[in-house]
Motif scaffolding. Structure first.
Motif, mmCIF file in Angstrom:
data_model
loop_
_atom_site.group_PDB
_atom_site.id
_atom_site.type_symbol
_atom_site.label_atom_id
_atom_site.label_comp_id
_atom_site.label_asym_id
_atom_site.label_seq_id
_atom_site.Cartn_x
_atom_site.Cartn_y
_atom_site.Cartn_z
ATOM 1 N N LEU A 1 0.841 -1.206 0.000
ATOM 2 C CA LEU A 1 0.000 0.000 0.000
ATOM 3 C C LEU A 1 0.868 1.244 0.000
ATOM 4 O O LEU A 1 0.510 2.251 -0.595
ATOM 5 C CB LEU A 1 -0.973 -0.007 1.174
ATOM 6 C CG LEU A 1 -0.504 0.236 2.597
ATOM 7 C CD1 LEU A 1 -0.554 1.723 2.921
ATOM 8 C CD2 LEU A 1 -1.376 -0.524 3.577
ATOM 9 N N LEU A 2 2.052 1.188 0.607
ATOM 10 C CA LEU A 2 2.952 2.337 0.556
ATOM 11 C C LEU A 2 3.406 2.593 -0.868
ATOM 12 O O LEU A 2 3.422 3.716 -1.352
ATOM 13 C CB LEU A 2 4.183 2.090 1.440
ATOM 14 C CG LEU A 2 3.936 2.017 2.943
ATOM 15 C CD1 LEU A 2 5.253 1.812 3.660
ATOM 16 C CD2 LEU A 2 3.271 3.263 3.430
ATOM 17 N N THR A 3 3.793 1.521 -1.559
ATOM 18 C CA THR A 3 4.267 1.671 -2.929
ATOM 19 C C THR A 3 3.205 2.283 -3.805
ATOM 20 O O THR A 3 3.468 3.153 -4.632
ATOM 21 C CB THR A 3 4.672 0.294 -3.492
ATOM 22 O OG1 THR A 3 5.648 -0.285 -2.620
ATOM 23 C CG2 THR A 3 5.236 0.424 -4.890
ATOM 24 N N LEU A 4 1.968 1.842 -3.615
ATOM 25 C CA LEU A 4 0.869 2.354 -4.428
ATOM 26 C C LEU A 4 0.488 3.771 -4.060
ATOM 27 O O LEU A 4 -0.203 4.436 -4.808
ATOM 28 C CB LEU A 4 -0.349 1.442 -4.261
ATOM 29 C CG LEU A 4 -0.180 0.032 -4.824
ATOM 30 C CD1 LEU A 4 -1.348 -0.823 -4.397
ATOM 31 C CD2 LEU A 4 -0.048 0.053 -6.328
ATOM 32 N N ARG B 1 -9.307 12.126 0.462
ATOM 33 C CA ARG B 1 -8.323 12.144 -0.618
ATOM 34 C C ARG B 1 -7.216 11.113 -0.406
ATOM 35 O O ARG B 1 -6.483 10.789 -1.337
ATOM 36 C CB ARG B 1 -7.716 13.541 -0.760
ATOM 37 C CG ARG B 1 -8.726 14.605 -1.193
ATOM 38 C CD ARG B 1 -8.030 15.927 -1.494
ATOM 39 N NE ARG B 1 -8.995 16.955 -1.829
ATOM 40 C CZ ARG B 1 -9.506 17.137 -3.043
ATOM 41 N NH1 ARG B 1 -9.156 16.326 -4.022
ATOM 42 N NH2 ARG B 1 -10.365 18.110 -3.275
ATOM 43 N N VAL B 2 -7.082 10.611 0.821
ATOM 44 C CA VAL B 2 -6.040 9.612 1.112
ATOM 45 C C VAL B 2 -6.726 8.390 1.724
ATOM 46 O O VAL B 2 -6.657 8.146 2.934
ATOM 47 C CB VAL B 2 -4.969 10.188 2.070
ATOM 48 C CG1 VAL B 2 -3.787 9.225 2.199
ATOM 49 C CG2 VAL B 2 -4.468 11.547 1.578
ATOM 50 N N PRO B 3 -7.417 7.597 0.900
ATOM 51 C CA PRO B 3 -8.133 6.429 1.439
ATOM 52 C C PRO B 3 -7.193 5.403 2.062
ATOM 53 O O PRO B 3 -7.627 4.581 2.878
ATOM 54 C CB PRO B 3 -8.858 5.862 0.211
ATOM 55 C CG PRO B 3 -8.090 6.377 -0.974
ATOM 56 C CD PRO B 3 -7.591 7.731 -0.556
ATOM 57 N N GLN B 4 -5.908 5.461 1.705
ATOM 58 C CA GLN B 4 -4.941 4.526 2.287
ATOM 59 C C GLN B 4 -4.825 4.679 3.797
ATOM 60 O O GLN B 4 -4.320 3.776 4.473
ATOM 61 C CB GLN B 4 -3.565 4.720 1.640
ATOM 62 C CG GLN B 4 -3.517 4.368 0.170
ATOM 63 C CD GLN B 4 -3.880 5.559 -0.715
ATOM 64 O OE1 GLN B 4 -4.366 6.584 -0.229
ATOM 65 N NE2 GLN B 4 -3.645 5.424 -1.998
#
Length: 390
Positions: A10-13, A329-332
């Motif tokens: 998830l960080l990479t994405l 804006r940051v669903p992660q």
């Protein structure tokens, strides 16, 4: 279940979501599908238009204390609860964007940076109906660390062509210490400013060596020129010289400790190199300077804490980020919170946040992986529930 592996995925994405000010040398924040301005130095009179189809809205943005805008504010329209990014200002704070029937039809759905949707406009609307629709709208400018004057359009929407909406004034937030504009720019001598502007021109043309030379001259003339140090660092990154870039960003921090942008660049370098302690320290400083405008840095802070096994701190950072990120804006943030809660064996809570992530980002590149994660969490949650005493 490989939660650690998934967290790294998830960080990479999420690099695109966290690089607010990263680009191919221009330094403007990257916002997908956002209309761009075409007026690099001033707002020219637009060409003669078919008045049955379109008109321009133009104006200017300035800070209430006269601080030069070294970062480009975003121009947003607010129409019946819908917020949409329309344009960015140029280096002098000017903006201009076109409104047409086609764009009006698009406003009925989620387009660009639309936050909410409104009912679709009749594609056969007359000139007058388009103007009347925009009479219900307002304009504001968006820049971290500031609140914006809201400009109503009702009294200004008289006819098609070029409509000047005047000046939108930005006011500093009292609880914020850090900004994406640098206070030291006002003190730069004229020769240093000319070298900086020339460097930006070369930068936009991807003439990296020429840009680096001009930025070097600017900071030699004026070592406190924080924005020039930042752009020098960005050019050095383009030239695959991260060590020199890091030094330039640190020089920018030294020149103006309340200038957020070099911290953001340093956070990106730390993220790329998986230097979690450096990432934690850098994002902690960003969030101390401005805790209200940067949910992506709450995400990075939570991530750094996760990899450093500070799970309680990671949970708190993710929660604060979600509270700040009212526009999602940051669903992660939901996903990293789910990962952290799973690590703490709160499988029910973890499942709830993974499901929220999937609801917010159903087409994410890692959606299939997140679905499998949710299925595993369902199993673990049921298993934990079955072991509880009746």
């Amino acid at each position: 279940m490989g939660f650690r592996t998934l967290a790294f995925l998830l960080l990479t994405l999420s690099v695109g979501a966290t690089a607010q000010s990263r680009g191919t040398g221009g330094g403007k924040p990257s916002v997908p599908t956002t209309p761009s301005t075409t007026n690099p130095s001033n707002v020219p009179s637009p060409p003669r238009l078919d008045t049955n189809r379109s008109f321009f809205l133009s104006g200017k943005v300035r800070a209430d204390d006269g601080t030069p805008l070294t970062d480009a504010p975003t121009i947003q329209s607010l129409c019946k609860g819908r917020i949409r990014t329309e344009a960015y200002t140029d280096s002098k704070g000017n903006f201009s964007f076109e409104v047409s029937r086609l764009k009006e039809r698009e406003l009925g759905g989620v387009v660009g940076d639309a936050i909410d949707s409104s009912s679709s406009l009749d594609s056969r609307a007359s000139q007058g109906s388009i103007i009347n629709e925009w009479k219900d709208c307002e304009l504001q400018a968006l820049l971290p660390g500031f609140t914006s004057q809201v400009v109503e359009l009702a009294s200004r929407m008289q006819d098609f062509g070029n409509i000047d909406v005047g000046t939108i004034v930005l006011h500093r937030l009292q609880q914020v210490e850090g900004f994406t504009i640098s206070a030291t720019s006002a003190g730069a001598p004229s020769k240093a400013k000319k070298d900086y502007e020339k460097g930006r021109e070369f930068q936009k043309q991807q003439k990296w060596d020429a840009a680096l030379e001009k930025f070097g001259k600017a900071v030699e003339l004026y070592p406190q020129y924080a924005v020039a140090w930042v752009e020098m660092g960005r050019v050095q990154e383009q030239k695959k010289d991260p060590s020199s870039a890091r030094q330039s960003f640190h020089r920018a921090v030294s020149a103006d400790p309340k200038f957020i942008t070099p911290y953001q660049e340093l956070a990106q370098l730390a993220f790329h190199d998986q230097q979690w302690q450096e990432l934690l320290e850098t994002t902690t400083e960003i969030l101390r300077l401005n805790p209200v405008n940067f949910p992506q840095h709450w995400f990075l802070n939570a991530t750094a804490n996760y990899y450093l096994q500070h799970y309680d701190a990671a949970e708190q950072s993710a929660i604060k980020g979600i509270q700040v990120d009212r526009e999602h804006r940051v669903p992660q943030l939901e996903q990293v919170l789910g990962v952290v809660l799973a690590k703490k064996h709160d499988y029910h809570g973890a499942l709830d946040h993974i499901r929220k992530y999937l609801a917010l980002a159903p087409n994410a590149a890692d959606a299939e992986v997140a679905q499998k994660q949710a299925q595993e969490l369902e199993r673990l949650s049921a298993q934990a529930q079955s072991k509880q005493p009746n």
